[in-house]
Structure formats: structure tokens, C-alpha cells
Design a protein around this motif. Structure first.
Motif, short mmCIF file in Angstrom:
data_model
loop_
_atom_site.label_atom_id
_atom_site.label_comp_id
_atom_site.label_asym_id
_atom_site.label_seq_id
_atom_site.Cartn_x
_atom_site.Cartn_y
_atom_site.Cartn_z
N GLN A 165 12.75 2.70 -2.99
CA GLN A 165 13.39 3.51 -1.96
C GLN A 165 13.50 4.97 -2.39
O GLN A 165 13.30 5.89 -1.60
CB GLN A 165 14.79 2.95 -1.66
CG GLN A 165 15.47 3.55 -0.43
CD GLN A 165 14.75 3.19 0.86
OE1 GLN A 165 14.15 2.13 0.96
NE2 GLN A 165 14.80 4.08 1.84
N LYS A 170 8.73 -12.31 -2.23
CA LYS A 170 9.51 -12.68 -1.05
C LYS A 170 10.75 -11.80 -0.93
O LYS A 170 11.11 -11.36 0.17
CB LYS A 170 9.92 -14.15 -1.13
CG LYS A 170 8.75 -15.12 -0.96
CD LYS A 170 9.23 -16.56 -1.03
CE LYS A 170 8.06 -17.53 -0.88
NZ LYS A 170 8.51 -18.95 -1.00
N GLU A 189 9.80 -8.38 0.35
CA GLU A 189 8.83 -8.47 1.44
C GLU A 189 8.80 -7.24 2.34
O GLU A 189 7.74 -6.75 2.73
CB GLU A 189 9.12 -9.72 2.28
CG GLU A 189 8.07 -10.02 3.32
CD GLU A 189 8.30 -11.36 4.00
OE1 GLU A 189 7.43 -11.76 4.79
OE2 GLU A 189 9.35 -11.99 3.75
N ARG A 190 9.96 -6.71 2.66
CA ARG A 190 9.99 -5.57 3.58
C ARG A 190 9.38 -4.32 2.96
O ARG A 190 8.88 -3.44 3.66
CB ARG A 190 11.42 -5.28 4.05
CG ARG A 190 12.37 -4.75 2.97
CD ARG A 190 13.77 -4.58 3.52
NE ARG A 190 14.70 -4.05 2.54
CZ ARG A 190 14.92 -2.77 2.37
NH1 ARG A 190 14.27 -1.86 3.12
NH2 ARG A 190 15.78 -2.34 1.47
N HIS A 191 9.40 -4.22 1.61
CA HIS A 191 8.79 -3.08 0.94
C HIS A 191 7.28 -3.23 0.82
O HIS A 191 6.55 -2.23 0.76
CB HIS A 191 9.37 -2.91 -0.46
CG HIS A 191 10.81 -2.52 -0.49
ND1 HIS A 191 11.26 -1.27 -0.09
CD2 HIS A 191 11.92 -3.22 -0.86
CE1 HIS A 191 12.58 -1.21 -0.22
NE2 HIS A 191 13.00 -2.37 -0.68
N GLU A 217 5.01 -4.05 2.76
CA GLU A 217 4.16 -3.62 3.87
C GLU A 217 3.46 -2.30 3.53
O GLU A 217 2.40 -2.00 4.07
CB GLU A 217 4.99 -3.46 5.15
CG GLU A 217 5.59 -4.77 5.65
CD GLU A 217 6.47 -4.55 6.87
OE1 GLU A 217 6.58 -3.39 7.33
OE2 GLU A 217 7.04 -5.54 7.37
N ARG A 218 4.08 -1.52 2.64
CA ARG A 218 3.49 -0.22 2.30
C ARG A 218 3.37 0.02 0.79
O ARG A 218 2.87 1.06 0.37
CB ARG A 218 4.34 0.91 2.90
CG ARG A 218 5.80 0.86 2.51
CD ARG A 218 6.63 1.93 3.22
NE ARG A 218 8.04 1.87 2.86
CZ ARG A 218 8.56 2.39 1.78
NH1 ARG A 218 7.78 3.02 0.91
NH2 ARG A 218 9.86 2.29 1.52
#
Length: 312
Positions: free
Chosen positions: A238, A264, A267-269, A271-272
Motif C-alpha cells: 500500500q 489468498k 488476493e486484492r493486491h 490484481e496489480r
């Protein structure tokens, strides 16, 4: 003695990594930007011993590796743990239970005199940033411009690269729910936590992992460690917004064991951001230690990096 300008023309440089209880060194080929085969050597070091003994053990191994070079070596890059005044070459390590006896000593001046090379031909840097620099030159980070690196070992090393320049960021001292990140992601966490859960003791992370991931206590610890690492990496990602995360260090065996759950949890990180396992082992630190000389050689020859970094 050769000066920095002349040293930049040389085909080889000497890379050194100072660990918590050992020294490793090798000759680095400026053309291939990799270790010269057959030149890497390691030796144990009593990090709690007197300064004279520590420095002599460093010198002995460096001379052993220098003797393996096809030509005389006049440029040296060394990676060391902090705190350290890397520019001036003065140790600031104190109350760390390792290398305390070196506090206030000028390592550059000592090595320059002993090795009979110019002090300006000696470059010092932090271990974590050397690790990331080496992986960027010839390893898992070579295709990225903006990347972060995490070295899992006796401590917790952390570094970032923006536009190809690696630097230490010391996120091991970042706050955790109770304590700091290094308290939960270093070898000492594994040894302490295993004793808490089993009442038994192990001497190293490798000894613990040798019990197998199906061992009840080991399995629980790997789950806990995965959560700790995900919490740490989430904040690191972040803050830096990298293209990739490179995970390495002496406890690299953990990577394959924790990656399924870690991916897992992050996971949201992902993506990029890519998470990649370091490729070079301790060789990354040795290569990264001499990255100054590698960059000078590129400028002199007009040679481009072997891999073009991706744009973000």
C-alpha cells in the motif's frame, strides 16, 4: 593504488556479504554481471568477538577470494547490516548482540590499508538493498522498475526500488499489533513460538521445517506466519505501490510453504502486484554489493541492462 575512475574499467569486482554469523565473498564479472564461477567462498564469523578477530576473519576470506581472480582486484563492494554510516564507512552497530565491538570503527579505512586499495574504491551498503539490487540485475526482479524486496532470515530485511534504484527502508521496525514486524517475521519468532506451543526447543528454522509441514505445531505456525507476512506485505504494498514483491533471504524455504495461503490473503493486491521468489540466494547480495561498479561499467561501455524493466 587504482582510483575509482580506473577501477571502473576493470573486468571484475569483489563482492562481499557480511551476515549475522558469517561472511561470503565472490568475484563478479562485469561483462556477464554475474558471479565468476568457482570464486564464491564463505566462512563463519564470531560476531560477538573482539573487533580485531572479526576484521581479521573478514580480511582472510577476502584475500582468499581475491586470489581466485584472473586479474588483480581493486574495487570492492560490501553489504553489511545496519545501523551503519555506509558513506563514510563507520559502524554504528551497538547493543545488537552482533558486531558491537566494531562500533565507531572505520571499516573502509581498515580494508583500504589492509588490501592496499584506494578507499574510494570501496563501496558499502545495507544487506537488504544489496539483495534487491542483485535480484534486479540478474534475478527475479530484473523485469521491473518499481519493486519491493523482503529478506526473511535472522532479522527482517526490507528494501524498495523506484526507477531502478534500490534502497533500504527498514520496515522491520514498523509497528505490529504487539511490537514490531521483525518480532513476528524473523527466525527468533519461530524459535520462540515453537517453544510456546510445544514446550520443546529447536536451534534453527531449518530444523523446525525438517519436521514437515504436516506436523501439527509446524502447520499452526505456518498459518500464523502467513497471516503475519500478509499483514506486513499489505502495508508495504500500500505504501510503495510496486509492480512486484520479491521474497528471499536465508529462510527462503518458507516461500513455497506459505505462498498458497499468502496469495489468498493478499488476493486484492495481486490484481496489480506480482509476488515472486528470489532466484539468486546469497549471490544476489554479493552482486548487489558491487552494483555501483556494474553501473559504471555500463556507462563506460554503453551496454544496456540485460532485461528491459517494465513500465508501471
Amino acid at each position: 593504488m587504482e582510483t575509482t575512475d580506473n577501477a571502473a574499467n576493470e573486468p571484475y569486482a569483489l563482492g562481499v556479504n557480511i551476515g549475522g554469523a558469517h561472511i561470503t565473498a565472490a568475484v563478479v564479472d562485469m561483462e556477464t554481471e554475474n558471479l565468476l564461477p568457482g570464486t564464491m567462498e564463505s566462512a563463519p564469523v564470531d560476531a560477538q568477538g573482539p573487533a580485531a578477530e572479526i576484521l581479521q576473519s573478514w580480511y582472510d576470506l577476502i584475500e582468499k577470494v581475491r586470489a581466485k581472480s584472473p586479474v588483480p582486484l581493486n574495487s570492492l563492494g560490501m553489504a553489511l547490516p545496519g545501523p551503519f554510516n555506509y558513506q563514510e564507512g563507520v559502524s554504528l552497530i551497538r547493543h545488537m548482540k552482533k558486531y558491537d565491538s566494531l562500533f565507531g570503527l572505520n571499516i573502509k579505512e581498515y580494508l583500504a590499508e589492509k588490501l592496499r586499495i584506494d578507499k574510494d574504491n570501496i563501496r558499502l551498503r545495507n544487506n537488504a538493498e544489496a539483495f534487491l539490487a542483485g535480484e534486479m540485475i540478474h534475478g527475479a526482479a530484473r523485469s521491473y522498475k518499481d519493486v519491493i524486496g523482503v529478506a526473511l532470515g535472522a532479522g527482517l530485511g526490507s528494501a524498495r526500488s523506484r526507477n531502478g534504484l534500490a534502497e533500504d527502508v527498514n520496515r522491520g521496525s514498523s509497528l505490529f499489533p504487539e511490537g514490531i514486524a521483525e518480532d513476528y517475521l524473523s527466525s527468533r519468532w519461530f524459535l520462540r513460538r515453537y517453544h510456546e506451543l510445544s514446550g520443546e526447543e529447536v536451534r534453527s528454522v531449518n530444523e523446525l521445517l525438517d519436521k514437515g509441514e504436516d506436523h501439527k505445531v509446524v502447520h499452526q505456525m505456518l498459518v500464523e506466519f502467513s497471516n503475519n507476512l500478509a499483514f506486513f506485505l499489505g502495508g508495504f504494498i500500500q505504501a510503495e505501490k510496486p509492480q512486484a514483491v520479491i521474497i528471499g533471504g536465508t529462510n527462503i524455504r518458507l516461500y513455497d510453504l506459505v505462498y498458497p495461503l499468502l496469495s489468498k490473503l493478499l488476493e486484492r493486491h495481486l490484481e496489480r502486484v506480482e509476488i515472486r521468489k528470489a532466484m539468486l540466494g546469497e549471490g544476489a547480495v554479493v552482486i548487489g554489493a558491487v552494483s555501483y561498479w556494474i553501473k559504471l561499467n555500463r556507462l563506460r561501455t554503453g551496454r544496456q541492462p540485460r532485461h528491459t524493466p517494465r513500465e508501471g
